[in-house]
Scaffold this active site. Structure first.
Site, short mmCIF file in Angstrom:
data_model
loop_
_atom_site.label_atom_id
_atom_site.label_comp_id
_atom_site.label_asym_id
_atom_site.label_seq_id
_atom_site.Cartn_x
_atom_site.Cartn_y
_atom_site.Cartn_z
N LYS A 9 21.28 1.29 -1.09
CA LYS A 9 21.44 0.78 -2.46
C LYS A 9 22.64 1.40 -3.15
O LYS A 9 23.19 2.43 -2.73
CB LYS A 9 20.20 1.01 -3.30
CG LYS A 9 19.81 2.48 -3.51
CD LYS A 9 20.54 3.19 -4.65
CE LYS A 9 20.34 4.69 -4.62
NZ LYS A 9 21.17 5.46 -5.53
N VAL A 112 24.73 10.08 5.26
CA VAL A 112 23.81 11.10 4.75
C VAL A 112 24.43 11.77 3.51
O VAL A 112 25.63 11.99 3.47
CB VAL A 112 23.54 12.15 5.86
CG1 VAL A 112 22.71 13.31 5.33
CG2 VAL A 112 22.85 11.50 7.05
N ALA A 113 23.58 12.08 2.53
CA ALA A 113 24.00 12.80 1.31
C ALA A 113 25.15 12.10 0.60
O ALA A 113 26.06 12.73 0.08
CB ALA A 113 24.38 14.26 1.62
N GLY A 115 24.55 9.35 -1.70
CA GLY A 115 24.15 8.63 -2.91
C GLY A 115 23.87 7.16 -2.66
O GLY A 115 23.87 6.34 -3.58
N GLY A 118 19.99 6.69 1.79
CA GLY A 118 19.71 6.63 3.23
C GLY A 118 18.32 7.16 3.56
O GLY A 118 17.56 6.54 4.30
N ASP A 153 13.86 6.57 -5.23
CA ASP A 153 14.60 5.40 -4.77
C ASP A 153 13.85 4.58 -3.71
O ASP A 153 14.30 3.52 -3.31
CB ASP A 153 15.94 5.82 -4.14
CG ASP A 153 16.93 6.32 -5.19
OD1 ASP A 153 16.78 5.96 -6.37
OD2 ASP A 153 17.84 7.07 -4.80
O1 C5P Z 1 12.97 11.35 -6.03
P1 C5P Z 1 13.89 11.99 -5.04
O2 C5P Z 1 13.20 12.99 -4.15
O3 C5P Z 1 14.76 11.03 -4.33
O4 C5P Z 1 14.89 12.84 -5.95
C1 C5P Z 1 15.67 13.88 -5.43
C2 C5P Z 1 15.93 14.87 -6.56
O5 C5P Z 1 16.70 14.26 -7.59
C3 C5P Z 1 14.69 15.37 -7.26
O6 C5P Z 1 14.16 16.49 -6.60
C4 C5P Z 1 15.20 15.72 -8.65
O7 C5P Z 1 15.83 16.98 -8.63
C5 C5P Z 1 16.28 14.68 -8.87
N1 C5P Z 1 15.77 13.52 -9.62
C6 C5P Z 1 15.53 13.64 -10.99
N2 C5P Z 1 15.08 12.57 -11.69
C7 C5P Z 1 14.85 11.38 -11.07
C8 C5P Z 1 15.11 11.23 -9.70
C9 C5P Z 1 15.56 12.33 -9.00
O8 C5P Z 1 15.74 14.71 -11.55
N3 C5P Z 1 14.41 10.36 -11.79
#
Ligand code: C5P
Length: 313
Positions: A9, A112-113, A115, A118, A153
C-alpha cells in the site's frame, strides 16, 4: 497446500493525531493498495524439532528478503497463523493435526522497512491462506478484527482497493468503484530503511501531532478516486517532514526524484520509500529510466493501484 497473496500500500493521505496513553496515534488515512503482492503458501507437514522452540506448531520461511534478524515469533506471518490457530481452538475446530506443523512460505516482493506495508501484506496473505487451510471461513468482520490486532495496516492489505482508515488507521471503509482509474507510481527505495516506531516517536518529539482529525471522509477527498492529475495537491503525509529530518540521504534523493519529472512526489507511509506519481505507464517508465543512474535511489519499482484484495490464488 494453499497459496494466497496480498497487496502492498501507499497512503495517499496520512494525517496523524497526538498519541494516546499507549503511544499509538489516531490516524486519518486514505490507502491505495498497490499491484505488488506478497505470497503466502501454507501446508501441514510432519513435525521435526524446530517448532518446539517457539511453543506453537508453526514454521515460517521467507524467500526474497533476509529477515534473519527478526525473531521468529515477531514475524507477522507467524502471528497471523497463531491468531487463527487460537481462533480455531475457540471454535472447537481441529487446527494442526497431531505430529504436524503448519509451514508457511512467504515470497516477498515488497521492500522491507520501506513504508509499503510489506509485513502487513505477509500477515494479510497468511490470514487468508490459513483461514482456507483450516476451513474456518471467517466472515469479513472477524477477519478485520483479527487483522487489526496484528497491526494497523493489516486491514488495508486485506481489503484491497482504495479505502479510508479511521481510528488507528485500521477501521476501513472501501471507497473505490469499478470505474476508478488506475494510478501509476514509481516507488523509489533507499539503501537505508526507517523504523516505523522510530518515525512516530520522533514525530512526537517534534510536537507535530494534530489535535483534531476528521472523523469521516473530508468533502474534497473523494477526488482520490479520480485520475492522476486530480491527485496532485491532494496528496499529503504528516510524517514526511519527520522522515526527511531523520534519514541521511532522503532529502537529496527527493530532489533527484522531483527532477525526473513526476506529477507529484510523496513519502510512502513512514518512509523512506518515495512515491513518484506518473500520468501513465509510459511516463512511469520514463521516470524510472531517468532515475536508473541516480546513486541516491537504491531501486525503482513501477506499480499501479488500486489492487485486488488479499485472496487465495
Ligand atoms: O500497527 P503496527 O505494528 O504496524 O505499527 C508499528 C508501530 O508504528 C507501532 O508500534 C507504533 O509505534 C507506530 N504506530 C502508531 N500509531 C498507529 C500505527 C502505528 O504509533 N496508528
Amino acid at each position: 497446500m494453499i497459496t494466497a497473496s496480498a497487496p502492498g500500500k501507499l497512503n495517499l493521505i496520512l494525517l496523524v493525531g497526538k498519541p494516546d496513553q499507549r503511544g499509538y496515534h489516531p490516524l486519518y488515512s486514505i490507502f491505495e493498495t498497490l499491484n505488488i503482492r506478497e505470497r503466502a503458501t501454507v501446508r501441514f507437514r510432519p513435525q521435526r524439532d524446530e517448532s518446539a522452540r517457539i511453543g506453537m506448531p508453526i514454521v515460517v520461511h521467507t524467500l526474497g528478503a533476509d529477515l534473519s534478524d527478526l525473531e521468529p515469533t515477531k514475524h507477522l506471518a507467524f502471528r497471523a497463523a497463531r491468531a487463527l490457530i487460537l481462533e480455531a481452538g475457540e471454535l472447537g475446530i481441529p487446527a494442526v493435526p497431531d505430529g504436524h506443523v503448519l509451514e508457511i512460505e512467504i515470497e516477498k516482493s515488497i521492500p522491507v522497512a520501506g513504508g509499503m506495508a510489506g509485513g502487513s501484506a505477509d500477515a494479510a496473505a497468511t490470514l487468508v491462506a490459513v483461514d482456507k487451510l483450516l476451513g474456518l471461513n471467517l466472515d469479513r468482520e472477524r477477519m478485520h478484527e483479527i487483522a487489526r490486532g496484528l497491526g494497523a495496516d493489516v486491514p488495508a492489505c486485506l481489503e484491497g482497493g482504495i479505502s479510508l482508515g479511521l481510528g488507528y488507521g485500521d477501521r476501513m471503509t472501501r471507497l473505490d468503484q469499478p470505474d476508478t482509474p488506475e494510478h501509476y507510481w514509481v516507488m523509489c527505495t533507499m539503501r537505508q530503511g526507517l523504523s516505523t516506531p522510530a518515525v512516530f516517536k520522533e514525530f512526537d518529539v517534534q510536537g507535530r501531532g494534530r489535535s483534531k482529525l476528521p472523523t469521516s471522509l473530508r468533502e474534497g477527498d473523494w477526488r482520490v478516486l479520480e485520475g492522476a492529475e486530480q491527485l496532485v495537491g491532494l496528496l499529503e503525509n504528516d510524517l514526511q517532514e519527520t522522515a526527511l529530518s531523520m534519514h541521511p540521504t532522503l532529502g537529496q534523493a527527493w530532489k533527484v526524484i522531483e527532477e525526473a519529472g513526476p506529477l507529484a512526489v510523496l513519502l510512502s507511509g513512514s518512509g523512506p520509500t518515495v512515491a513518484a506519481l506518473a500520468t501513465s505507464l509510459e511516463h512511469a517508465r520514463q521516470i524510472e529510466q531517468r532515475l536508473a543512474e541516480a546513486p541516491e535511489v537504491e531501486n525503482t519499482l513501477v506499480v499501479s493501484g488500486p489492487a485486488q484484495p488479499a485472496k487465495v490464488e
